[in-house]
Design a protein around this motif. Sequence first.
Motif, PDB file in Angstrom:
ATOM      1  N   PHE A  75       0.854  -1.238   0.148  1.00 25.61           N
ATOM      2  CA  PHE A  75      -0.112   0.098   0.169  1.00 25.61           C
ATOM      3  C   PHE A  75       0.775   1.064  -0.042  1.00 25.61           C
ATOM      4  O   PHE A  75       0.364   2.384   0.198  1.00 25.61           O
ATOM      5  N   ASN A  76       2.104   1.362  -0.126  1.00 21.60           N
ATOM      6  CA  ASN A  76       3.166   2.253  -0.164  1.00 21.60           C
ATOM      7  C   ASN A  76       2.937   3.002   1.174  1.00 21.60           C
ATOM      8  O   ASN A  76       3.055   4.562   1.050  1.00 21.60           O
ATOM      9  N   ASP A  77       2.630   2.706   2.081  1.00 26.92           N
ATOM     10  CA  ASP A  77       2.630   3.324   3.566  1.00 26.92           C
ATOM     11  C   ASP A  77       3.874   3.158   4.209  1.00 26.92           C
ATOM     12  O   ASP A  77       4.522   2.225   4.036  1.00 26.92           O
ATOM     13  N   ARG A  78       3.950   4.058   5.065  1.00 25.11           N
ATOM     14  CA  ARG A  78       5.195   3.969   5.972  1.00 25.11           C
ATOM     15  C   ARG A  78       4.758   3.096   7.139  1.00 25.11           C
ATOM     16  O   ARG A  78       3.636   3.473   7.838  1.00 25.11           O
ATOM     17  N   LYS A  79       5.554   2.336   7.567  1.00 25.81           N
ATOM     18  CA  LYS A  79       5.243   1.661   8.726  1.00 25.81           C
ATOM     19  C   LYS A  79       5.561   2.293  10.002  1.00 25.81           C
ATOM     20  O   LYS A  79       4.952   1.751  11.272  1.00 25.81           O
ATOM     21  N   ASN A  80       6.268   3.248  10.228  1.00 27.23           N
ATOM     22  CA  ASN A  80       6.774   3.909  11.357  1.00 27.23           C
ATOM     23  C   ASN A  80       7.132   5.385  11.136  1.00 27.23           C
ATOM     24  O   ASN A  80       6.827   5.612   9.951  1.00 27.23           O
ATOM     25  N   ASP A  81       7.334   6.065  12.254  1.00 28.44           N
ATOM     26  CA  ASP A  81       7.501   7.560  12.013  1.00 28.44           C
ATOM     27  C   ASP A  81       8.842   7.793  11.918  1.00 28.44           C
ATOM     28  O   ASP A  81       9.332   9.149  11.697  1.00 28.44           O
ATOM     29  N   ALA A  82       9.629   6.966  11.913  1.00 26.56           N
ATOM     30  CA  ALA A  82      11.369   7.192  11.597  1.00 26.56           C
ATOM     31  C   ALA A  82      11.549   7.791  10.418  1.00 26.56           C
ATOM     32  O   ALA A  82      11.160   7.073   9.130  1.00 26.56           O
ATOM     33  N   GLU A  83      12.496   8.728  10.222  1.00 30.38           N
ATOM     34  CA  GLU A  83      12.611   9.383   8.875  1.00 30.38           C
ATOM     35  C   GLU A  83      13.987   8.554   8.384  1.00 30.38           C
ATOM     36  O   GLU A  83      14.605   8.158   9.173  1.00 30.38           O
ATOM     37  N   GLN A  84      14.069   8.525   7.201  1.00 31.40           N
ATOM     38  CA  GLN A  84      15.430   7.991   6.699  1.00 31.40           C
ATOM     39  C   GLN A  84      16.591   9.030   6.682  1.00 31.40           C
ATOM     40  O   GLN A  84      16.404   9.877   6.519  1.00 31.40           O
ATOM     41  N   ALA A  85      17.558   8.228   7.288  1.00 31.95           N
ATOM     42  CA  ALA A  85      18.836   9.114   7.297  1.00 31.95           C
ATOM     43  C   ALA A  85      19.453   9.274   6.152  1.00 31.95           C
ATOM     44  O   ALA A  85      19.606   8.430   5.242  1.00 31.95           O
ATOM     45  N   LEU A  86      19.987  10.481   5.746  1.00 32.11           N
ATOM     46  CA  LEU A  86      20.578  11.048   4.482  1.00 32.11           C
ATOM     47  C   LEU A  86      21.849  10.248   4.264  1.00 32.11           C
ATOM     48  O   LEU A  86      22.008   9.595   3.263  1.00 32.11           O
ATOM     49  N   GLN A  87      22.864  10.332   5.301  1.00 32.14           N
ATOM     50  CA  GLN A  87      24.073   9.689   4.703  1.00 32.14           C
ATOM     51  C   GLN A  87      24.027   8.371   4.812  1.00 32.14           C
ATOM     52  O   GLN A  87      24.802   7.917   3.875  1.00 32.14           O
ATOM     53  N   PRO A  88      23.675   7.532   5.496  1.00 34.51           N
ATOM     54  CA  PRO A  88      23.767   6.137   5.247  1.00 34.51           C
ATOM     55  C   PRO A  88      23.104   5.743   4.078  1.00 34.51           C
ATOM     56  O   PRO A  88      23.488   4.853   3.386  1.00 34.51           O
ATOM     57  N   ALA A  89      21.871   6.620   3.473  1.00 33.45           N
ATOM     58  CA  ALA A  89      21.370   6.119   2.162  1.00 33.45           C
ATOM     59  C   ALA A  89      22.281   6.522   1.104  1.00 33.45           C
ATOM     60  O   ALA A  89      22.338   5.580   0.138  1.00 33.45           O
ATOM     61  N   ILE A  90      23.059   7.453   1.249  1.00 36.81           N
ATOM     62  CA  ILE A  90      24.059   7.831   0.104  1.00 36.81           C
ATOM     63  C   ILE A  90      25.092   6.585   0.050  1.00 36.81           C
ATOM     64  O   ILE A  90      25.450   6.036  -1.057  1.00 36.81           O
ATOM     65  N   ASP A  91      25.626   6.512   1.335  1.00 38.56           N
ATOM     66  CA  ASP A  91      26.627   5.303   1.364  1.00 38.56           C
ATOM     67  C   ASP A  91      26.347   4.148   0.825  1.00 38.56           C
ATOM     68  O   ASP A  91      27.176   3.392   0.125  1.00 38.56           O
ATOM     69  N   ASN A  92      24.877   3.538   1.118  1.00 38.67           N
ATOM     70  CA  ASN A  92      24.334   2.287   0.719  1.00 38.67           C
ATOM     71  C   ASN A  92      24.403   2.551  -0.922  1.00 38.67           C
ATOM     72  O   ASN A  92      24.618   1.221  -1.644  1.00 38.67           O
ATOM     73  N   ALA A  93      23.887   3.550  -1.414  1.00 34.65           N
ATOM     74  CA  ALA A  93      23.783   3.705  -2.861  1.00 34.65           C
ATOM     75  C   ALA A  93      25.251   3.615  -3.322  1.00 34.65           C
ATOM     76  O   ALA A  93      25.372   2.881  -4.475  1.00 34.65           O
TER      77      ALA A  93
END
Length: 138
Positions: A75-93
């Motif tokens: 359903f493309n909904d978020r399961k919790n209210d935690a925001e995605q952290a930017l730097q770990p996302a860049i590092d993962n990519a």
Amino acid sequence: MKINLQIKAAGKRKAILEKHAYHLPETPKSLQDFIAMIVTNEVATYNQKAIDAPLMPYLTTEAYLDGEYVGKIGFNDRKNDAEQALQPAIDNALQALEDGLYRIFINDDEATLDQPFSLPNDATVTFIRLTFLAGRRF
């Protein structure tokens, strides 16, 4: 800066995301900068998504078929209210690119981390997901 962005999966004829205009805040100087800009935009979009789910969620036939095609129906909904952290996302990519989980093509030429980088205005940038190779033993 404007580019045309599309996403494909290896072994699939139909693109996951057909070409669409994508705006970058500035011209990236390296492939790492380009990936960081894309991830930054996508993390901001994700973090702005509504957390509250509708009282009665439902899937349209189109959403169901799209989910079936990519292998995840939801359903493309978020399961919790935690925001995605930017730097770990860049590092993962960046790590995923180094590990070969996806490739990037700019106007049909592959872009790699060890080559000089040039991104002309109105270029077509294609991300090809190769994750079907991951997680299996032969």
